[in-house]
Enzyme design. Structure first.
Site, PDB file in Angstrom:
ATOM      1  N   LYS A 271      24.252  35.422  33.481  1.00 22.96           N
ATOM      2  CA  LYS A 271      23.122  36.307  33.782  1.00 22.96           C
ATOM      3  C   LYS A 271      21.961  36.017  32.838  1.00 22.96           C
ATOM      4  O   LYS A 271      22.169  35.519  31.734  1.00 22.96           O
ATOM      5  CB  LYS A 271      23.564  37.764  33.571  1.00 22.96           C
ATOM      6  CG  LYS A 271      24.480  38.314  34.635  1.00 22.96           C
ATOM      7  CD  LYS A 271      24.788  39.780  34.361  1.00 22.96           C
ATOM      8  CE  LYS A 271      25.757  40.349  35.397  1.00 22.96           C
ATOM      9  NZ  LYS A 271      25.203  40.372  36.761  1.00 22.96           N
ATOM     10  N   ARG A 345      34.386  41.831  42.899  1.00 24.77           N
ATOM     11  CA  ARG A 345      35.125  41.781  44.168  1.00 24.77           C
ATOM     12  C   ARG A 345      36.418  40.995  44.015  1.00 24.77           C
ATOM     13  O   ARG A 345      37.380  41.233  44.751  1.00 24.77           O
ATOM     14  CB  ARG A 345      34.229  41.207  45.265  1.00 24.77           C
ATOM     15  CG  ARG A 345      33.768  39.803  45.005  1.00 24.77           C
ATOM     16  CD  ARG A 345      32.587  39.410  45.881  1.00 24.77           C
ATOM     17  NE  ARG A 345      31.332  40.018  45.421  1.00 24.77           N
ATOM     18  CZ  ARG A 345      30.161  39.863  46.040  1.00 24.77           C
ATOM     19  NH1 ARG A 345      30.081  39.113  47.140  1.00 24.77           N
ATOM     20  NH2 ARG A 345      29.082  40.436  45.567  1.00 24.77           N
TER      21      ARG A 345
HETATM   22  N1  BES Z   1      28.077  43.938  37.860  1.00 23.17           N
HETATM   23  C1  BES Z   1      27.241  43.185  38.716  1.00 23.17           C
HETATM   24  C2  BES Z   1      26.402  44.054  39.657  1.00 23.17           C
HETATM   25  C3  BES Z   1      25.282  44.851  39.040  1.00 23.17           C
HETATM   26  C4  BES Z   1      24.038  44.283  38.843  1.00 23.17           C
HETATM   27  C5  BES Z   1      25.452  46.185  38.748  1.00 23.17           C
HETATM   28  C6  BES Z   1      23.009  45.032  38.328  1.00 23.17           C
HETATM   29  C7  BES Z   1      24.408  46.937  38.240  1.00 23.17           C
HETATM   30  C8  BES Z   1      23.195  46.360  38.034  1.00 23.17           C
HETATM   31  C9  BES Z   1      28.075  42.258  39.593  1.00 23.17           C
HETATM   32  O1  BES Z   1      29.224  41.761  39.012  1.00 23.17           O
HETATM   33  C10 BES Z   1      27.193  41.095  39.948  1.00 23.17           C
HETATM   34  O2  BES Z   1      26.842  40.378  39.070  1.00 23.17           O
HETATM   35  N2  BES Z   1      26.858  40.984  41.227  1.00 23.17           N
HETATM   36  C11 BES Z   1      26.006  39.929  41.690  1.00 23.17           C
HETATM   37  C12 BES Z   1      26.590  39.380  42.955  1.00 23.17           C
HETATM   38  C13 BES Z   1      25.930  38.127  43.426  1.00 23.17           C
HETATM   39  C14 BES Z   1      26.234  37.000  42.466  1.00 23.17           C
HETATM   40  C15 BES Z   1      26.428  37.804  44.804  1.00 23.17           C
HETATM   41  C16 BES Z   1      24.620  40.534  41.955  1.00 23.17           C
HETATM   42  O3  BES Z   1      24.529  41.653  42.422  1.00 23.17           O
HETATM   43  O4  BES Z   1      23.641  39.873  41.629  1.00 23.17           O
HETATM   44 MN    MN Z   2      28.866  40.003  37.919  1.00 18.25          MN
END
Ligand code: BES
Ligand code: MN
Ligand code: ZN
Length: 491
Positions: A271, A345
């Site tokens: 990230k 997931r």
């Molecule tokens: N924990 C994150 C989702 C998230 C993002 C929660 C911002 C709260 C605030 C999750 O594990 C994630 O990183 N999801 C990705 C999925 C994508 C790579 C398909 C996302 O939402 O960007």
């Molecule tokens: Mn994630």
């Protein structure tokens, strides 16, 4: 915090702080005329001058002349234009009361419940009082002088017989504060094994059964998706199972599942640095399951309830899973990892597959799963998706009653096509369009033959603390919804 009920008149109660909810009408409500007589018409005067208009969450602190009433201070709290405050409004007023008592260091307060209040309003008041008194200061080593005071007692003034409702509200508030604390703890303290220990403590305090599977047992179970996420960290993954056996032996249980990524760096698909510290909140779904199970252990509804929390960290060590890896899940389906940041997931897939052995009557899961859900619904509602319209409606209604809203997103079959993989049975992301829905479709591939609803709490699990009974940080969502749903199913 101790919450007690008294049925004495507001002018008679002896308290350091008397809290009066007031609507945005000009006149003084009938139940306050005796009090205002004693005050020499102070309330009527304040209304006439327009200094306090009764708008939602508006407050005014007054000091009654000595010898007039039993209270040392008066706090007016606005309730807006509604003819009668609903439970959520009462919850907010009680939260405001606790926060003010804490700020003024009165240690206690008395809250007049609005005329006509029953069990739902009394329970909400107890919840709001306990939630409003919550602070997270345990890791501040130095006292900077403005540490909030503790509030040890709230007295609810009402003629109604609401002792049981108040007891439930107190338990619910405490359970949600437990979830908030776990959410707010930093990721170097709140690791997967810390959550395992927390679950064991909840179990022994409230008579639940607790099983925690570690790395070896997860290997023996074949939980290849959960283990793949845990490859990149030194922290041992855990699968936490808490059981309340309140129903008959053999009765199909209600199952609650919660994502607990104790820190989500994204893995190799790392990230950006901005706000990455917020990813300590990526275990809030799991925290809500632990909170809800602690409430269930205390309320002991006559139904079987099982809480399941898959826990891991998502880092990027030398053994970390890569984009391109193909995993064999607990169910046996193979998963092509396209993005290691879609890890929630993966751990949920194995947990949802694991619970088939319990033959659930129904299952709810909660997860901070997608940024896409935050874009869709903002911070005002969790996304709800599932395989059963009746259960979806039950969950929506439970959320409404609990003051934790959810809103449905559609699961049209066509969305599933975004997850087709060239190399495996499914891939773990479906691209940017409808990201919250394709995440739910991924989970659905691992759900057995039982009604199931997934709650995406990415936008609701933590916040800026603007609600009167919130503080900056974890909200505890959806602890109250979970328990409300369980209690609804038990009666
Ligand atoms: N924990 C994150 C989702 C998230 C993002 C929660 C911002 C709260 C605030 C999750 O594990 C994630 O990183 N999801 C990705 C999925 C994508 C790579 C398909 C996302 O939402 O960007
Ligand atoms: Mn994630
Ligand atoms: Zn995550």
């Amino acid at each position: 915090m101790n919450v007690v009920v008294k049925s004495i008149a507001p002018h008679q109660v002896s308290t350091p702080l008397l809290v009066l909810p007031l609507p945005s009408r000009e006149d003084v409500p009938a139940e306050l005329t005796r009090l205002d007589d004693r005050l020499g018409g102070l309330l009527a005067d304040v209304r006439q001058r327009g200094d306090f208009r009764g708008r939602e969450d508006e407050t005014l602190l007054l000091y009654p002349p000595a010898g007039t009433i039993g209270a040392e201070r008066l706090l007016l709290v606005g309730c807006g234009t509604a003819a009668r405050p609903d439970p959520e409004r009462v919850r907010r007023v009680a939260g405001t009361a606790s926060k003010q008592a804490s700020k003024l260091r009165t240690g206690a307060f008395a809250l007049l419940l609005p005329e006509g209040s029953g069990e739902a309003e009394a329970r909400a008041a107890a919840e709001g009082a306990v939630l409003g008194a919550y602070t997270f200061a345990e890791l501040k080593a130095c006292d900077d002088g403005d540490r909030p005071g503790e509030v040890s007692e709230a007295t609810l003034l009402t003629p109604a017989a609401v002792h049981e409702a108040v007891r439930a509200g107190k338990i619910l508030g405490g359970a949600e504060n437990l979830a908030r604390r776990l959410g707010n703890l930093p990721p170097n303290v709140c690791t997967p094994s810390y959550l395992g220990d927390a679950a064991r403590q909840i179990a022994s305090a409230h008579g639940l059964t607790c099983t925690v599977l570690g790395r070896e047992q997860l290997q023996a179970e074949g939980m290849g998706a959960l283990l793949a996420v845990a490859q990149g960290t030194e922290q041992e993954p855990q699968l936490i199972v808490l059981e309340h056996r309140g129903g008959r032996v053999g009765d199909a249980p209600l199952v609650l599942v919660g994502k607990a990524i104790t820190f989500d760096a994204g893995g190799i698909s790392i990230k950006p640095a901005a706000s990455m510290e917020d990813m300590k909140f990526d275990m809030c779904g799991g925290a809500a399951v632990l909170g809800a199970m602690s409430a269930v252990g205390q309320l002991k509804p006559p139904v079987n309830v099982i809480g399941v929390v898959p826990a891991s960290e998502n880092l990027l060590g030398g053994a970390a899973m890569r984009p391109g890896d193909i995993l064999t899940s607990h169910l046996g389906k193979t998963i092509e990892v396209v993005n290691t940041d879609a890890e929630g997931r993966l751990i949920l897939a194995d947990a949802l597959s694991y619970i088939r052995r319990f033959e659930p009557a129904a299952c709810l899961d909660a997860a901070t799963l997608t940024g896409a859900c935050v874009i869709a619904l903002g911070h005002q509602a969790s996304g709800a998706m599932g395989n059963d319209t009746a259960l979806l409606e039950d969950v929506r209604a439970a959320g409404e009653r609990a003051g934790q809203r959810v809103w449905p997103l559609p699961m049209y079959d066509e969305y599933r096509e975004q997850l087709k993989s060239d190399y495996a049975d499914i891939k773990n992301t479906g691209g940017r369009p409808a990201g919250a829905i394709t995440a739910a479709w991924f989970l659905r591939d691992f759900v057995g033959d039982f009604p199931w609803v997934h709650l995406d709490i990415a936008g609701t699990a933590w916040g800026d603390g603007k609600l009167p009974y919130h503080t900056k940080g974890a909200t505890g969502v959806p602890t109250r919804l979970f328990v409300e749903w369980v209690l609804g199913r038990a009666s």
